[in-house]
Design an enzyme around this catalytic site. Structure first.
Site, PDB file in Angstrom:
ATOM      1  N   ASN A 139       0.819  -1.219   0.000  1.00  0.00           N
ATOM      2  CA  ASN A 139       0.000   0.000   0.000  1.00  0.00           C
ATOM      3  C   ASN A 139       0.854   1.272   0.000  1.00  0.00           C
ATOM      4  OD1 ASN A 139      -2.456   1.291  -0.045  1.00  0.00           O
ATOM      5  ND2 ASN A 139      -2.939   0.969   2.121  1.00  0.00           N
ATOM      6  N   HIS A 149     -13.985  -4.680  11.504  1.00  0.00           N
ATOM      7  CA  HIS A 149     -13.563  -3.381  12.054  1.00  0.00           C
ATOM      8  C   HIS A 149     -14.771  -2.513  12.369  1.00  0.00           C
ATOM      9  CE1 HIS A 149      -9.364  -3.133   9.962  1.00  0.00           C
ATOM     10  NE2 HIS A 149      -9.600  -4.325  10.448  1.00  0.00           N
ATOM     11  N   ARG A 180     -13.014  -5.488  16.080  1.00  0.00           N
ATOM     12  CA  ARG A 180     -12.000  -4.496  16.424  1.00  0.00           C
ATOM     13  C   ARG A 180     -12.693  -3.161  16.655  1.00  0.00           C
ATOM     14  NH1 ARG A 180      -7.154  -1.966  12.657  1.00  0.00           N
ATOM     15  NH2 ARG A 180      -8.808  -0.509  12.103  1.00  0.00           N
ATOM     16  N   TYR A 231      -6.301   7.267  12.868  1.00  0.00           N
ATOM     17  CA  TYR A 231      -6.257   5.946  12.254  1.00  0.00           C
ATOM     18  C   TYR A 231      -7.491   5.094  12.617  1.00  0.00           C
ATOM     19  CZ  TYR A 231      -5.568   1.129  11.454  1.00  0.00           C
ATOM     20  OH  TYR A 231      -5.813  -0.156  11.049  1.00  0.00           O
ATOM     21  N   ASP A 270      -6.266  -1.654  17.825  1.00  0.00           N
ATOM     22  CA  ASP A 270      -4.990  -1.437  17.122  1.00  0.00           C
ATOM     23  C   ASP A 270      -4.389  -0.109  17.571  1.00  0.00           C
ATOM     24  OD1 ASP A 270      -2.887  -1.247  15.350  1.00  0.00           O
ATOM     25  OD2 ASP A 270      -4.075  -1.783  13.569  1.00  0.00           O
ATOM     26  N   HIS A 307      -1.518   0.958  16.445  1.00  0.00           N
ATOM     27  CA  HIS A 307      -0.864   1.454  15.230  1.00  0.00           C
ATOM     28  C   HIS A 307       0.482   2.135  15.492  1.00  0.00           C
ATOM     29  CE1 HIS A 307      -1.345   2.307  10.844  1.00  0.00           C
ATOM     30  NE2 HIS A 307      -2.057   1.218  10.956  1.00  0.00           N
ATOM     31  N   GLU A 362      -3.032  -4.487  19.557  1.00  0.00           N
ATOM     32  CA  GLU A 362      -2.138  -4.659  18.392  1.00  0.00           C
ATOM     33  C   GLU A 362      -1.170  -3.492  18.254  1.00  0.00           C
ATOM     34  OE1 GLU A 362      -4.422  -4.929  14.794  1.00  0.00           O
ATOM     35  OE2 GLU A 362      -2.709  -4.426  13.536  1.00  0.00           O
ATOM     36  N   GLU A 406       2.344  -6.648  11.352  1.00  0.00           N
ATOM     37  CA  GLU A 406       1.805  -6.446  10.003  1.00  0.00           C
ATOM     38  C   GLU A 406       2.821  -5.797   9.067  1.00  0.00           C
ATOM     39  OE1 GLU A 406      -1.618  -4.008  11.003  1.00  0.00           O
ATOM     40  OE2 GLU A 406      -0.683  -2.254  10.103  1.00  0.00           O
ATOM     41  N   ARG A 427       1.042 -11.077  13.441  1.00  0.00           N
ATOM     42  CA  ARG A 427       0.118 -10.295  12.611  1.00  0.00           C
ATOM     43  C   ARG A 427       0.467 -10.258  11.124  1.00  0.00           C
ATOM     44  NH1 ARG A 427      -4.080  -8.832  11.918  1.00  0.00           N
ATOM     45  NH2 ARG A 427      -4.041  -6.580  11.721  1.00  0.00           N
ATOM     46  N   HIS A 477      -2.848 -10.409   8.962  1.00  0.00           N
ATOM     47  CA  HIS A 477      -3.295  -9.104   8.490  1.00  0.00           C
ATOM     48  C   HIS A 477      -4.245  -9.283   7.306  1.00  0.00           C
ATOM     49  CE1 HIS A 477      -1.844  -4.825   7.204  1.00  0.00           C
ATOM     50  NE2 HIS A 477      -2.810  -4.748   8.088  1.00  0.00           N
ATOM     51  N   ASP A 514      -6.193  -3.515   1.717  1.00  0.00           N
ATOM     52  CA  ASP A 514      -5.015  -3.354   0.846  1.00  0.00           C
ATOM     53  C   ASP A 514      -4.275  -4.671   0.613  1.00  0.00           C
ATOM     54  OD1 ASP A 514      -4.568  -1.810   3.626  1.00  0.00           O
ATOM     55  OD2 ASP A 514      -2.683  -2.809   3.167  1.00  0.00           O
ATOM     56  N   GLU A 524      -8.123 -11.339  10.350  1.00  0.00           N
ATOM     57  CA  GLU A 524      -8.728 -10.028  10.084  1.00  0.00           C
ATOM     58  C   GLU A 524      -9.516 -10.087   8.772  1.00  0.00           C
ATOM     59  OE1 GLU A 524      -5.850  -6.911   9.530  1.00  0.00           O
ATOM     60  OE2 GLU A 524      -7.278  -5.355  10.102  1.00  0.00           O
ATOM     61  N   TRP A 528       2.737   6.973  12.179  1.00  0.00           N
ATOM     62  CA  TRP A 528       1.318   6.926  11.797  1.00  0.00           C
ATOM     63  C   TRP A 528       0.772   5.546  12.074  1.00  0.00           C
ATOM     64  CZ3 TRP A 528      -1.417   4.006   8.094  1.00  0.00           C
ATOM     65  CH2 TRP A 528      -2.818   4.298   8.064  1.00  0.00           C
TER      66      TRP A 528
HETATM   67  O1  EZ4 Z   1      -3.025   0.533   8.495  1.00  0.00           O
HETATM   68  O2  EZ4 Z   1      -3.080  -2.005   6.012  1.00  0.00           O
HETATM   69  O3  EZ4 Z   1      -4.606  -3.744  11.306  1.00  0.00           O
HETATM   70  N1  EZ4 Z   1      -4.661  -3.188  10.271  1.00  0.00           N
HETATM   71  C1  EZ4 Z   1      -3.972  -2.090   9.918  1.00  0.00           C
HETATM   72  C2  EZ4 Z   1      -4.176  -1.592   8.511  1.00  0.00           C
HETATM   73  C3  EZ4 Z   1      -2.993  -0.783   8.002  1.00  0.00           C
HETATM   74  C4  EZ4 Z   1      -3.046  -0.716   6.497  1.00  0.00           C
HETATM   75  C5  EZ4 Z   1      -1.836   0.011   5.920  1.00  0.00           C
HETATM   76  O4  EZ4 Z   1      -1.792  -0.161   4.563  1.00  0.00           O
HETATM   77  O5  EZ4 Z   1      -3.239  -1.572  10.711  1.00  0.00           O
HETATM   78  O6  EZ4 Z   1      -5.359  -0.837   8.456  1.00  0.00           O
HETATM   79 CO    CO Z   2      -2.843  -2.965  12.312  1.00  0.00          CO
END
Ligand code: EZ4
Ligand code: CO
Length: 410
Positions: free
Chosen positions: A38, A123, A148, A160, A217, A219, A243, A269, A290, A319, A323, A346, A410
């Site tokens: 991605n 999600h 999630r 996010y 998550d 992130h 996560e 991931e 993941r 994961h 994407d 997921e 991010w």
């Molecule tokens: O942000 O796949 O757990 N899932 C994630 C995803 C990632 C995207 C990034 O391309 O963290 O949503």
């Molecule tokens: Co994630």
């Protein structure tokens, strides 16, 4: 002997970008592999076109492990997301071919079914509690048995994981990569986040009870000490996992989190080889792997990671965002079926446009995904339709601290 006769790198964009490898043998059998990275899609497409496709022509498509080692060791330059996504695409396409040649779904070749289906999580998200509850209910109505939970944080804008367009009955449609010339920018404040998230889980447990597996998550945004604080604060709400609570490049940093909280931890991931997991697995610093098949060198490599993890009672949680293409998702489902230490999968349903380009045989029933029993992966690619969707550059957002604009994870 059948040989690899032709290899195509196919790029399409039915609402979002996908890179697919199509391998064709001299017997006319085709196999598909997902090579989507991605926001950096064309780097993998070029790596495949310029450096891998010429090496595949004339090889025996049956020798999956030898081809994997040839591409991994043979490049001299090892690892990295671009290389490992490219190798994954080849690996998965060859498993697809082996399935078709033998008349078996890939999971049968990996040892057969260890379960009736793969428990999937969806999600849910909301900018406030009422919209979050609607989103959770929406997922329960679709049959999800694990969810999630991501929410906005007071004082911050878009963060996010929070879909902006969700209405009852609508597909959760959060795509972080925006089709803009440069990445969009988001603002972040870890203290506000750590303060807020436990209040959200408290409210969700009061509304939906304790029987529903809930995930979250982080992130990659917290320091080990912040992550430990959040993990502790979430313990009363019994998460299925937390996560990416902290970036994983420094595996040792998970020791701090692990020693301070019993909240289960999932990570990986953005990892691409078993070495990214070595300390995490041998020291039992995580509970769930993941990785995506697509970003970890394919079915062959992720199966080995999972067999290594099994020794330490660590399970899978592959994961599966949108994407990862339907080809990558199907590959994950075959592995989910076969391995003993499956945990959860997921599942973000792809858009109708995507599912017209990629015709899938997988099913979602009673909370479980099943890859189907077609020979190979069970995915077909409509090249003509795919060609009508031109590649459009898209970037994942960047994150800056709200206080002073410093770049953050991010
Ligand atoms: O942000 O796949 O757990 N899932 C994630 C995803 C990632 C995207 C990034 O391309 O963290 O949503
Ligand atoms: Co994630």
């Amino acid at each position: 002997m059948s040989t690899i006769e032709r290899v195509d790198v196919l790029v399409t964009s039915p609402g979002r970008n996908f890179v697919t490898l199509k391998v064709t043998t001299s017997d006319g059998v085709t196999g598909l592999g997902d090579a989507t990275l991605n926001g950096r899609e064309l780097a993998v497409a070029a790596y495949l076109k310029e450096h891998i496709v010429p090496l595949l022509i004339g090889r025996d498509p049956q020798n999956i492990e030898d081809t994997w080692q040839y591409l991994y060791r043979g490049a001299y330059w090892r690892r990295g997301p671009v290389t490992m996504a490219a190798i994954a695409a080849v690996d998965v396409a060859l498993w697809d071919i082996k399935g078709k040649v033998t008349g078996q779904p890939v999971y049968q070749l990996l040892g057969g079914a260890s379960r009736t289906g793969a428990l999937a999580y969806g999600h849910a998200s909301g900018s406030d509690l009422p919209s979050l509850f609607t989103s959770i209910q929406n997922h329960l109505d679709q049959g999800f048995k694990a969810i999630r939970v991501q929410t906005s944080v007071p004082g911050l804008g878009q963060v996010y994981g929070v879909a902006t367009n969700q209405k009852p009955g609508e597909r959760y449609d959060y795509e972080p990569a925006k089709r803009t010339a440069v990445p969009t920018e988001e603002a972040w404040d870890s203290a506000a986040y750590i303060e807020h998230i436990p209040t959200v889980f408290k409210a969700v447990r009061e509304e939906f009870g304790y029987g529903l597996p809930l995930l979250h998550d982080g992130h990659h945004r917290l320091t080990p000490n912040e992550a430990a604080t959040l993990g502790k604060a979430l313990e009363p709400y019994r998460l299925f996992w937390l996560e990416d609570c902290t970036p994983g490049e420094n595996q040792e940093s998970l020791r701090r989190v692990r020693s301070q909280t019993t909240t289960p931890l999932a990570i990986g991931e953005i990892f691409n080889t078993v070495y990214d997991y070595q300390t995490l697995i041998t020291e039992q610093l995580i509970d769930y792997v993941r990785s995506a098949v697509t970003h970890t060198g394919g079915i062959s490599a992720l199966k080995k990671i999972m067999d290594f993890a099994a020794i330490y009672q660590i399970k899978s949680g592959f994961h599966g965002p949108t994407d990862i293409s339907p080809v990558g998702q199907a590959a994950a489902l075959h592995l989910d079926m076969a391995i003993h230490n499956f945990g959860i999968q997921e599942y973000m349903k792809h858009s109708p446009e995507t599912l017209e380009v990629f015709k899938t045989s997988y099913t979602f029933e009673n909370g479980l995904l099943h890859p189907g029993d077609n020979p190979g992966l069970g995915v077909e690619y409509d090249e003509e339709l795919a060609n009508s969707y031109e590649y459009t550059p898209a970037y994942l957002p960047v994150n800056r601290l709200q206080r002073d604009g410093s770049m953050h994870d991010w």
